[in-house]
Design a protein around this motif. Structure first.
Motif, PDB file in Angstrom:
ATOM      1  N   SER A  82      22.510 -69.277  74.452  1.00 41.63           N
ATOM      2  CA  SER A  82      21.080 -69.111  74.216  1.00 41.63           C
ATOM      3  C   SER A  82      20.303 -70.350  74.652  1.00 41.63           C
ATOM      4  O   SER A  82      19.239 -70.251  75.275  1.00 41.63           O
ATOM      5  CB  SER A  82      20.836 -68.834  72.724  1.00 41.63           C
ATOM      6  OG  SER A  82      19.459 -68.829  72.430  1.00 41.63           O
ATOM      7  N   THR A  83      20.857 -71.532  74.347  1.00 37.34           N
ATOM      8  CA  THR A  83      20.186 -72.780  74.717  1.00 37.34           C
ATOM      9  C   THR A  83      20.097 -72.940  76.227  1.00 37.34           C
ATOM     10  O   THR A  83      19.073 -73.394  76.757  1.00 37.34           O
ATOM     11  CB  THR A  83      20.928 -73.973  74.085  1.00 37.34           C
ATOM     12  OG1 THR A  83      20.910 -73.845  72.663  1.00 37.34           O
ATOM     13  CG2 THR A  83      20.280 -75.296  74.480  1.00 37.34           C
ATOM     14  N   TRP A  92      18.424 -64.278  77.369  1.00 36.95           N
ATOM     15  CA  TRP A  92      19.344 -64.177  76.237  1.00 36.95           C
ATOM     16  C   TRP A  92      18.939 -63.058  75.285  1.00 36.95           C
ATOM     17  O   TRP A  92      19.794 -62.381  74.707  1.00 36.95           O
ATOM     18  CB  TRP A  92      19.428 -65.496  75.475  1.00 36.95           C
ATOM     19  CG  TRP A  92      20.418 -65.395  74.357  1.00 36.95           C
ATOM     20  CD1 TRP A  92      20.154 -65.338  73.019  1.00 36.95           C
ATOM     21  CD2 TRP A  92      21.838 -65.277  74.485  1.00 36.95           C
ATOM     22  NE1 TRP A  92      21.316 -65.203  72.304  1.00 36.95           N
ATOM     23  CE2 TRP A  92      22.368 -65.155  73.181  1.00 36.95           C
ATOM     24  CE3 TRP A  92      22.706 -65.260  75.577  1.00 36.95           C
ATOM     25  CZ2 TRP A  92      23.737 -65.021  72.941  1.00 36.95           C
ATOM     26  CZ3 TRP A  92      24.072 -65.128  75.343  1.00 36.95           C
ATOM     27  CH2 TRP A  92      24.573 -65.011  74.035  1.00 36.95           C
ATOM     28  N   THR A  93      17.656 -62.826  75.124  1.00 36.74           N
ATOM     29  CA  THR A  93      17.199 -61.730  74.272  1.00 36.74           C
ATOM     30  C   THR A  93      17.767 -60.402  74.747  1.00 36.74           C
ATOM     31  O   THR A  93      18.264 -59.591  73.949  1.00 36.74           O
ATOM     32  CB  THR A  93      15.660 -61.660  74.260  1.00 36.74           C
ATOM     33  OG1 THR A  93      15.133 -62.910  73.791  1.00 36.74           O
ATOM     34  CG2 THR A  93      15.164 -60.539  73.367  1.00 36.74           C
ATOM     35  N   ARG A 128      13.592 -69.223  80.918  1.00 44.88           N
ATOM     36  CA  ARG A 128      13.635 -67.761  80.861  1.00 44.88           C
ATOM     37  C   ARG A 128      14.421 -67.313  79.621  1.00 44.88           C
ATOM     38  O   ARG A 128      15.471 -66.688  79.732  1.00 44.88           O
ATOM     39  CB  ARG A 128      14.277 -67.192  82.129  1.00 44.88           C
ATOM     40  CG  ARG A 128      13.513 -67.455  83.414  1.00 44.88           C
ATOM     41  CD  ARG A 128      12.221 -66.625  83.456  1.00 44.88           C
ATOM     42  NE  ARG A 128      11.551 -66.761  84.750  1.00 44.88           N
ATOM     43  CZ  ARG A 128      10.625 -67.663  85.020  1.00 44.88           C
ATOM     44  NH1 ARG A 128      10.275 -68.535  84.062  1.00 44.88           N
ATOM     45  NH2 ARG A 128      10.069 -67.716  86.200  1.00 44.88           N
ATOM     46  N   PRO A 129      13.927 -67.619  78.415  1.00 41.56           N
ATOM     47  CA  PRO A 129      14.655 -67.250  77.199  1.00 41.56           C
ATOM     48  C   PRO A 129      14.830 -65.744  77.041  1.00 41.56           C
ATOM     49  O   PRO A 129      15.701 -65.293  76.311  1.00 41.56           O
ATOM     50  CB  PRO A 129      13.804 -67.846  76.075  1.00 41.56           C
ATOM     51  CG  PRO A 129      12.438 -67.998  76.665  1.00 41.56           C
ATOM     52  CD  PRO A 129      12.660 -68.327  78.114  1.00 41.56           C
ATOM     53  N   CYS A 142      19.803 -70.555  78.345  1.00 40.61           N
ATOM     54  CA  CYS A 142      18.730 -69.668  78.785  1.00 40.61           C
ATOM     55  C   CYS A 142      17.364 -70.269  78.454  1.00 40.61           C
ATOM     56  O   CYS A 142      16.427 -70.175  79.257  1.00 40.61           O
ATOM     57  CB  CYS A 142      18.881 -68.282  78.151  1.00 40.61           C
ATOM     58  SG  CYS A 142      20.295 -67.329  78.774  1.00 40.61           S
ATOM     59  N   GLU A 143      17.252 -70.901  77.288  1.00 39.40           N
ATOM     60  CA  GLU A 143      15.994 -71.554  76.932  1.00 39.40           C
ATOM     61  C   GLU A 143      15.673 -72.688  77.902  1.00 39.40           C
ATOM     62  O   GLU A 143      14.522 -72.858  78.327  1.00 39.40           O
ATOM     63  CB  GLU A 143      16.072 -72.090  75.505  1.00 39.40           C
ATOM     64  CG  GLU A 143      16.075 -71.006  74.435  1.00 39.40           C
ATOM     65  CD  GLU A 143      16.238 -71.580  73.041  1.00 39.40           C
ATOM     66  OE1 GLU A 143      16.229 -72.826  72.920  1.00 39.40           O
ATOM     67  OE2 GLU A 143      16.366 -70.794  72.087  1.00 39.40           O
TER      68      GLU A 143
END
Length: 238
Positions: free
Chosen positions: A151-152, A163-164, A159-160, A154-155
């Motif tokens: 997730s990190t 991960w969503t 482009r977070p 992707c953050e």
């Protein structure tokens, strides 16, 4: 068949103190965790009344949670028969793997280009926490930290949303990942692969970061044949 679900006291307290939509979301999160961890085994029939009692909520948020889990393909709602935990679909695992590679490998390239000292400090701290979980033989903590690292990344890519999308589609794959944690060397191997990804991101080498992450994501499935052999009742028939 009766259902038995173990949820931590903290989760029960949190759910019992929420109302309305928040109770539905909390119920969804607790049930999804129970399914992914196989506390609710594939094929198990689910009782709304018993789960509502365990979570300290009414049947309404449980019903809402089960509808959302049906959209995730983690439960099957069969008219006149009841609601059942879906068996693991190999096709669903493959689809999730395809999606992870497409989105996360694109994201890690951006992360390698954009990362700063603060971002690298966050990644190294996550690796250290994973090593602590490994030393404590805490598979559940490692699983959560594994997700947090991805997730990190992707953050850090900016482009977070990547991960969503991955997290929502990951249900079948995550059950395979959790079952893999029983292998003695699995966590140590995953940490070494995480380090390779983080090192490549730290040197701003997008190609190396993508290659390391792609290798890592594919290695996650290396135990799938053994898991399927050991737990044939958990899987859909071909």
């Amino acid at each position: 068949m009766q259902v038995y679900i173990e949820v931590s006291t903290t989760a029960l307290t949190r759910i019992s103190r929420t109302n309305g939509a928040r109770a539905g979301l909390a119920s969804y999160a607790a049930l999804r965790d129970a399914i992914v961890s196989t506390e609710l085994e594939p094929g198990r029939r689910i009782s709304e009344n018993e789960i509502a009692d365990k979570l300290g909520v009414s049947r309404t948020p449980v019903r809402e949670a089960l509808a959302r889990l049906s959209d995730d393909q983690l439960v099957q709602i069969v008219p006149q028969l009841g609601t059942f935990v879906s068996r693991i679909s190999v096709a669903g695992v493959d689809d999730a793997q395809f999606l992870r590679e497409a989105l996360e490998c694109s994201a890690v390239r951006l992360a390698a280009e954009r990362v700063d000292r603060s971002g690298m400090a966050d990644l190294h701290a996550l690796i250290a926490r994973q090593e602590t979980a490994r030393d404590a033989s805490d598979a559940s903590a490692f699983f959560a930290l594994d997700d947090e690292l991805h997730s990190t990344l992707c953050e850090l890519s900016g482009r977070p949303i990547a991960w969503t999308v991955v997290a929502r589609a990951n249900g079948h794959l995550n059950r395979v990942r959790r079952l893999s944690l029983a292998e003695p060397s699995y966590i140590a191997e995953m940490i070494e692969e995480h380090k390779a990804v983080v090192d490549a991101v730290g040197t701003h080498d997008a190609d190396a970061a993508e290659n390391a992450l792609r290798h890592h994501l594919r290695m996650v499935l290396s135990d799938l044949p053994n898991i399927r052999h050991d737990h044939p009742e958990y899987f859909e028939d071909d």
